[in-house]
Design an enzyme around this catalytic site. Structure first.
Site, PDB file in Angstrom:
ATOM      1  N   ARG A  84       0.785  -1.058  -0.166  1.00 27.20           N
ATOM      2  CA  ARG A  84      -0.056   0.128   0.004  1.00 27.20           C
ATOM      3  C   ARG A  84       0.901   1.183   0.120  1.00 27.20           C
ATOM      4  O   ARG A  84       2.020   0.998   0.307  1.00 27.20           O
ATOM      5  CB  ARG A  84      -1.013   0.049   1.223  1.00 27.20           C
ATOM      6  CG  ARG A  84      -0.314   0.184   2.472  1.00 27.20           C
ATOM      7  CD  ARG A  84      -1.140   0.562   3.848  1.00 27.20           C
ATOM      8  NE  ARG A  84      -0.550   0.378   4.992  1.00 27.20           N
ATOM      9  CZ  ARG A  84      -0.005   1.582   5.554  1.00 27.20           C
ATOM     10  NH1 ARG A  84       0.082   2.777   4.804  1.00 27.20           N
ATOM     11  NH2 ARG A  84       0.568   1.363   6.692  1.00 27.20           N
ATOM     12  N   GLU A 114       4.088  -5.317   7.053  1.00 30.39           N
ATOM     13  CA  GLU A 114       5.293  -4.889   7.555  1.00 30.39           C
ATOM     14  C   GLU A 114       6.469  -5.897   7.731  1.00 30.39           C
ATOM     15  O   GLU A 114       6.964  -6.004   8.821  1.00 30.39           O
ATOM     16  CB  GLU A 114       4.939  -4.149   8.715  1.00 30.39           C
ATOM     17  CG  GLU A 114       3.755  -3.014   8.805  1.00 30.39           C
ATOM     18  CD  GLU A 114       3.437  -2.241   9.962  1.00 30.39           C
ATOM     19  OE1 GLU A 114       4.115  -2.735  11.124  1.00 30.39           O
ATOM     20  OE2 GLU A 114       2.544  -1.725  10.080  1.00 30.39           O
ATOM     21  N   ASP A 120       9.549   7.999  11.983  1.00 31.49           N
ATOM     22  CA  ASP A 120       8.310   8.048  11.144  1.00 31.49           C
ATOM     23  C   ASP A 120       8.319   9.288  10.207  1.00 31.49           C
ATOM     24  O   ASP A 120       9.010   9.528   9.622  1.00 31.49           O
ATOM     25  CB  ASP A 120       7.084   7.840  11.990  1.00 31.49           C
ATOM     26  CG  ASP A 120       5.830   7.158  11.522  1.00 31.49           C
ATOM     27  OD1 ASP A 120       5.658   7.356  10.286  1.00 31.49           O
ATOM     28  OD2 ASP A 120       5.452   6.028  12.034  1.00 31.49           O
TER      29      ASP A 120
END
Length: 293
Positions: A104, A125, A200
């Site tokens: 994705r 993941e 992140d």
């Protein structure tokens, strides 16, 4: 080191996002856009009035970035889409990784030229099937490959450096952007030490410093252009996914967080997990741009 530890972020929207992501300031409309990937929602906050609005997406939205011609560009599995908030409709703009069924899209950024940068990742993941791309219309151009969870990206104030994250490897990289959008001289910019969390989403401020949210790290960190850690802002929740500079002076930081991965006990202890947080930065961010394609 810049002392940021005195900052106490406030929760601007306690919406309990499973995986809040992609905050992006729209200066023209004076509003903030962000997504909840796992709940398949696109959210908008007007800070001046407190008005909030949410839309359902047909699939997992990794990012939703304002488009110069109106609406937004949304990254969902295997494609880029135009989103019209007025009608709630989604129109396909370009295909992405239709041959990588388990992937994705995850995290995007628009540079000062109006060019979209974004990454993909293995939704489980586990596999290093993610890649980074840029898009100015037509087919997206792949510039990096072989990463499990891509994050970032963001550019330096002069637009010459792309910062991008390999989250699983706990490393933020820098690379030189060539005139055609290709990358060269890729090198580690900052490594997060073991036990301190996972880098992140990124943002760059007007001084060229790189800010990163830390998943499982309870904070946002600020790094100098040479990669030196300057300071960190502590959070009352563990998973900070990305930040954006907004407000009229670009000194208001908005940060998305996630409840994903928390145990029942951790969720009870972190009651604001998944909320949208805000705090005032000592330095402004860079002016946000809109996707021109």
């Amino acid at each position: 080191m810049t002392d940021l530890s005195f900052i106490r972020p406030d929760c601007a929207w306690d919406l309990g996002a499973t995986l809040g992501e992609g905050p992006c300031w729209d200066a023209d409309a004076a509003c903030l856009w962000f997504t909840d990937i796992k709940q398949r929602r696109i959210h908008r906050l007007h800070p001046a009035t407190g008005a909030r609005q949410s839309w359902e997406a047909p699939d997992q939205p990794g990012f939703a970035l304002p488009r110069a011609g109106g609406g937004l560009v949304v990254g969902m599995p295997h494609g880029l889409y135009h989103f019209d908030p007025g009608t709630g409709s989604f129109t396909r703009l370009a295909g992405v990784e239709e041959d990588r069924s388990g992937n994705r899209l995850n995290d995007g950024f628009c540079d000062a030229q109006g060019r979209l940068w974004f990454g993909s990742m293995d939704d489980a993941e586990e596999a290093a099937t993610g890649a980074f791309y840029h898009w100015s219309g037509g087919a997206p151009a792949r510039v990096l490959d072989g990463i499990c969870i891509t994050n970032g990206p963001a550019t330096s104030p002069d637009g010459r450096i792309l910062y991008h994250t390999d989250t699983v490897a706990q490393t933020i990289h820098a690379a030189d952007i060539q005139p055609d959008g290709s990358l060269s001289n890729r090198r580690p910019f900052a490594r997060i030490e073991a036990g301190a969390g996972y880098p992140d989403g990124l943002a760059v401020d007007a001084e060229g410093c790189v800010w990163t949210g830390l998943f499982c790290g309870w904070s946002i960190r600020r790094y100098a252009p040479d990669g030196t850690l300057l300071g960190s802002v502590p959070f009352p929740v563990a998973n900070i996914t990305k930040l954006a500079f907004g407000g009229p002076d670009l000194r208001t930081v908005y940060a998305t967080t996630a409840a994903k991965g928390l145990s029942v006990q951790e969720r009870a202890e972190q009651k604001l997990a998944g909320g949208l947080f805000t705090f005032q930065s000592p330095v402004p961010g860079l002016p946000p741009a809109k996707v021109r394609a």
